[in-house]
Design a protein around this motif. Structure first.
Motif, short mmCIF file in Angstrom:
data_model
loop_
_atom_site.label_atom_id
_atom_site.label_comp_id
_atom_site.label_asym_id
_atom_site.label_seq_id
_atom_site.Cartn_x
_atom_site.Cartn_y
_atom_site.Cartn_z
N LYS A 231 -22.25 -28.77 24.76
CA LYS A 231 -22.15 -27.86 25.91
C LYS A 231 -23.56 -27.46 26.34
O LYS A 231 -24.50 -27.51 25.55
CB LYS A 231 -21.34 -26.63 25.53
N LEU B 170 -19.10 -33.53 21.84
CA LEU B 170 -19.35 -32.72 23.03
C LEU B 170 -20.57 -31.84 22.77
O LEU B 170 -20.65 -31.18 21.73
CB LEU B 170 -18.14 -31.83 23.31
N CYS C 215 -17.00 -29.12 20.27
CA CYS C 215 -15.54 -29.08 20.37
C CYS C 215 -14.96 -28.80 18.99
O CYS C 215 -15.47 -29.28 17.99
CB CYS C 215 -15.02 -30.42 20.90
N SER D 273 -21.86 -25.67 31.56
CA SER D 273 -20.50 -25.88 31.04
C SER D 273 -19.57 -24.76 31.50
O SER D 273 -19.97 -23.61 31.65
CB SER D 273 -20.52 -25.93 29.51
N ARG D 274 -18.32 -25.14 31.65
CA ARG D 274 -17.29 -24.21 32.11
C ARG D 274 -17.16 -23.01 31.17
O ARG D 274 -17.11 -21.88 31.60
CB ARG D 274 -15.97 -24.99 32.20
N ARG D 275 -17.07 -23.26 29.88
CA ARG D 275 -17.00 -22.19 28.88
C ARG D 275 -18.25 -22.26 28.02
O ARG D 275 -18.55 -23.30 27.45
CB ARG D 275 -15.74 -22.33 28.01
N THR E 76 -18.50 -33.88 32.11
CA THR E 76 -17.29 -33.18 32.57
C THR E 76 -17.64 -31.70 32.75
O THR E 76 -18.76 -31.29 32.43
CB THR E 76 -16.13 -33.28 31.54
N ASP E 77 -16.68 -30.93 33.19
CA ASP E 77 -16.88 -29.48 33.34
C ASP E 77 -17.13 -28.83 31.99
O ASP E 77 -17.67 -27.73 31.91
CB ASP E 77 -15.66 -28.82 33.99
N SER E 78 -16.73 -29.48 30.91
CA SER E 78 -16.91 -28.93 29.57
C SER E 78 -18.32 -29.11 29.05
O SER E 78 -18.78 -28.35 28.19
CB SER E 78 -15.93 -29.58 28.59
N GLN F 216 -9.86 -34.38 31.46
CA GLN F 216 -10.59 -34.35 32.72
C GLN F 216 -10.84 -35.79 33.16
O GLN F 216 -11.04 -36.68 32.35
CB GLN F 216 -11.90 -33.59 32.54
N HIS G 254 -20.57 -35.67 26.89
CA HIS G 254 -19.86 -36.27 25.76
C HIS G 254 -20.35 -37.69 25.51
O HIS G 254 -20.82 -38.36 26.44
CB HIS G 254 -18.36 -36.46 26.06
N SER H 217 -18.42 -21.90 21.76
CA SER H 217 -17.76 -22.97 21.01
C SER H 217 -17.47 -22.46 19.60
O SER H 217 -17.91 -21.38 19.22
CB SER H 217 -18.63 -24.22 20.94
#
Length: 119
Positions: free
Chosen positions: A15, A13, A69, A19-21, A108-110, A87, A113, A24
């Motif tokens: 980010k 991953l 991640c 990204s949502r958050r 994805t929202d994260s 997700q 990837h 990391s």
């Protein structure tokens, strides 16, 4: 494993600003992530994917070094999971891979990837 409706996968991953958050395990304040565009995250992943597919490096080695991640500590291994646990884009990509295959870029929202299906 497929008969139980579960797959097993590892991922890397990266980010980025969208990204949502934006923190990391390796960037707790999110300083690098806040300055990473989606395009640069995708470029980095594409280069990593090329090295994996060409056999230059092992997926788990790159996951340990580059993934945002916390699964990086396990070489990217997420363990087994079934439908509805990840997700949707991640789940669909993983279930669409054969064991041993590496995905293209998955958004994805994260973040972005690449996924290696391991089971």
């Amino acid at each position: 494993m497929a008969s139980s409706g579960q797959v097993r996968a590892s991922h890397i991953l990266i980010k980025h600003q969208g990204s949502r958050r934006k923190a990391s395990w390796k960037d707790p304040e999110g300083r690098v992530i806040m300055n990473t565009t989606r395009d640069s995250a995708v470029s980095q992943l594409k280069a990593l994917r090329e090295d994996i597919v060409s056999g230059k490096v092992k997926f788990e080695d790159l996951a340990s070094r580059f993934s945002d991640c916390s699964s990086a500590k396990r070489g990217g291994d997420l363990g087994p999971f079934g439908r509805g646990q990840m997700q949707k884009p991640f789940e669909e990509a993983t279930f669409g891979l054969k064991v041993g295959e590496v995905s293209d870029i998955v958004d994805t929202d994260s973040g972005v990837h690449i996924i290696l299906r391991t089971g």
